[in-house]
Write a protein that holds these residues in place. Structure first.
Motif, short mmCIF file in Angstrom:
data_model
loop_
_atom_site.label_atom_id
_atom_site.label_comp_id
_atom_site.label_asym_id
_atom_site.label_seq_id
_atom_site.Cartn_x
_atom_site.Cartn_y
_atom_site.Cartn_z
N GLU A 48 0.83 -1.21 0.00
CA GLU A 48 0.00 0.00 0.00
C GLU A 48 0.87 1.26 0.00
OE1 GLU A 48 -3.17 0.02 -0.45
OE2 GLU A 48 -3.24 -2.17 -0.50
N VAL A 49 1.80 1.33 0.95
CA VAL A 49 2.77 2.43 1.01
C VAL A 49 4.15 1.77 1.15
CG1 VAL A 49 3.52 4.53 2.17
CG2 VAL A 49 1.09 3.95 2.12
N PRO A 50 4.79 1.43 0.04
CA PRO A 50 6.07 0.72 0.10
C PRO A 50 7.14 1.51 0.86
CG PRO A 50 5.17 0.70 -2.13
CD PRO A 50 4.37 1.69 -1.34
N LEU A 80 14.60 10.29 -6.38
CA LEU A 80 13.42 9.46 -6.54
C LEU A 80 12.17 10.29 -6.79
CD1 LEU A 80 14.01 6.71 -3.80
CD2 LEU A 80 14.54 6.65 -6.25
N ASP A 81 12.12 11.52 -6.24
CA ASP A 81 11.00 12.42 -6.54
C ASP A 81 10.93 12.71 -8.03
OD1 ASP A 81 9.99 12.71 -4.01
OD2 ASP A 81 11.09 14.54 -3.55
N VAL A 82 12.10 12.95 -8.62
CA VAL A 82 12.15 13.31 -10.04
C VAL A 82 11.92 12.10 -10.93
CG1 VAL A 82 13.63 14.19 -11.88
CG2 VAL A 82 13.64 15.30 -9.63
N GLY A 88 2.53 6.39 -6.64
CA GLY A 88 1.85 6.65 -5.37
C GLY A 88 2.80 7.05 -4.26
N ASN A 89 2.34 6.87 -3.03
CA ASN A 89 3.11 7.26 -1.85
C ASN A 89 4.08 6.15 -1.43
OD1 ASN A 89 1.72 9.67 -1.74
ND2 ASN A 89 0.20 8.90 -0.29
N TRP A 90 5.17 6.54 -0.84
CA TRP A 90 6.17 5.59 -0.37
C TRP A 90 6.98 6.22 0.75
CZ3 TRP A 90 10.98 7.72 -1.39
CH2 TRP A 90 11.03 8.67 -2.42
N LYS A 197 5.41 9.53 0.76
CA LYS A 197 5.33 10.56 -0.25
C LYS A 197 5.22 9.95 -1.63
CE LYS A 197 10.19 11.65 -0.85
NZ LYS A 197 10.12 11.39 -2.24
N GLY A 198 4.94 10.78 -2.62
CA GLY A 198 4.88 10.32 -4.00
C GLY A 198 4.99 11.50 -4.92
N LYS A 199 4.88 11.27 -6.22
CA LYS A 199 5.12 12.35 -7.18
C LYS A 199 4.12 13.50 -7.03
CE LYS A 199 2.42 10.14 -10.86
NZ LYS A 199 2.44 9.64 -12.24
N LYS A 200 2.94 13.21 -6.52
CA LYS A 200 1.94 14.26 -6.38
C LYS A 200 2.02 14.96 -5.03
CE LYS A 200 -1.37 12.09 -9.53
NZ LYS A 200 -2.72 11.53 -9.68
#
Length: 206
Positions: A48-50, A80-82, A88-90, A197-200
């Motif tokens: 779900e949130v790795p 990793l953000d870029v 999703g979130n991690w 966190k994730g890209k969004k």
């Protein structure tokens, strides 16, 4: 159900990070090396949130500090953000290898020759899967151990499920010699955890 996190290594002549862990290793290795550190192991756990777990060493052989982990975490988090290899979130966790560290690379077997270690292989070697003995270094075939009965065994790196040093007084003494004078570490494993966190949600990293 957790994502499969295989016992993995990253070295000039030996890399068995596969799948997602392999992609992450390829993305972040240049950044980590530019900072003066080395990757010991990368694991991705959870669905779900790795959680991306990065275990690192200092390239100069000294013990890694909390500040070092924070520096790696900020730099790797930015990459990793870029690149966004995980949808999703991690969560990101950066840690030292600790005193009773895993032996994931040939250089680890050479560096800690003379110390006690336990290992487990995927395919039986001489009829056994689990071993305990003194590290004798690395060969082209694998990690070398001297068992309690004096017999020597070679454990193929590709077949290693896990290998780890055993905490002994001799290992503690050797580890203390690697401490930086300014380090506040007590020789245990240092770790810095990052928020999900994730890209969004680039602003949720803390």
């Amino acid at each position: 159900m957790a994502l499969q996190a295989a016992f993995s290594v990253l070295d000039e002549d030996l890399s068995s990070h596969v799948g997602l862990e392999g992609r992450i290793a390829a993305l972040i290795a240049p950044t980590i090396e530019d900072l003066g550190f080395e990757i010991v192991r990368i694991s991705v756990l959870g669905r779900e949130v790795p959680t991306v777990q990065i275990m690192a060493d200092r390239a100069d052989g000294m013990l890694i500090t909390v500040e070092d982990c924070e520096q790696i975490s900020h730099a790797v988090g930015a990459v990793l953000d870029v690149e966004d290899p995980i949808p999703g979130n991690w969560t990101l966790e950066v840690s030292s290898a600790g005193i009773d560290r895993p032996l994931t690379r040939p250089k680890d077997w050479d560096r800690f020759a003379g110390h006690l270690a336990k290992a487990e292989v995927l395919v039986p070697v001489e009829g056994r899967r689990r071993f305990s003995g003194i590290v004798l270094g690395a060969s082209e075939e694998g990690g070398r151990l001297r068992l309690d009965d004096g017999k020597e065994v070679v454990l193929p790196f590709r077949e290693l499920k896990k290998a780890r040093l055993v905490l002994t007084d001799a290992l503690i003494e050797a580890t203390e010699a690697m401490m930086k004078p300014s380090s506040e570490a007590e020789g245990g494993e240092e770790q810095v955890s990052k928020g999900a966190k994730g890209k969004k949600k680039p602003g949720t990293r803390h």
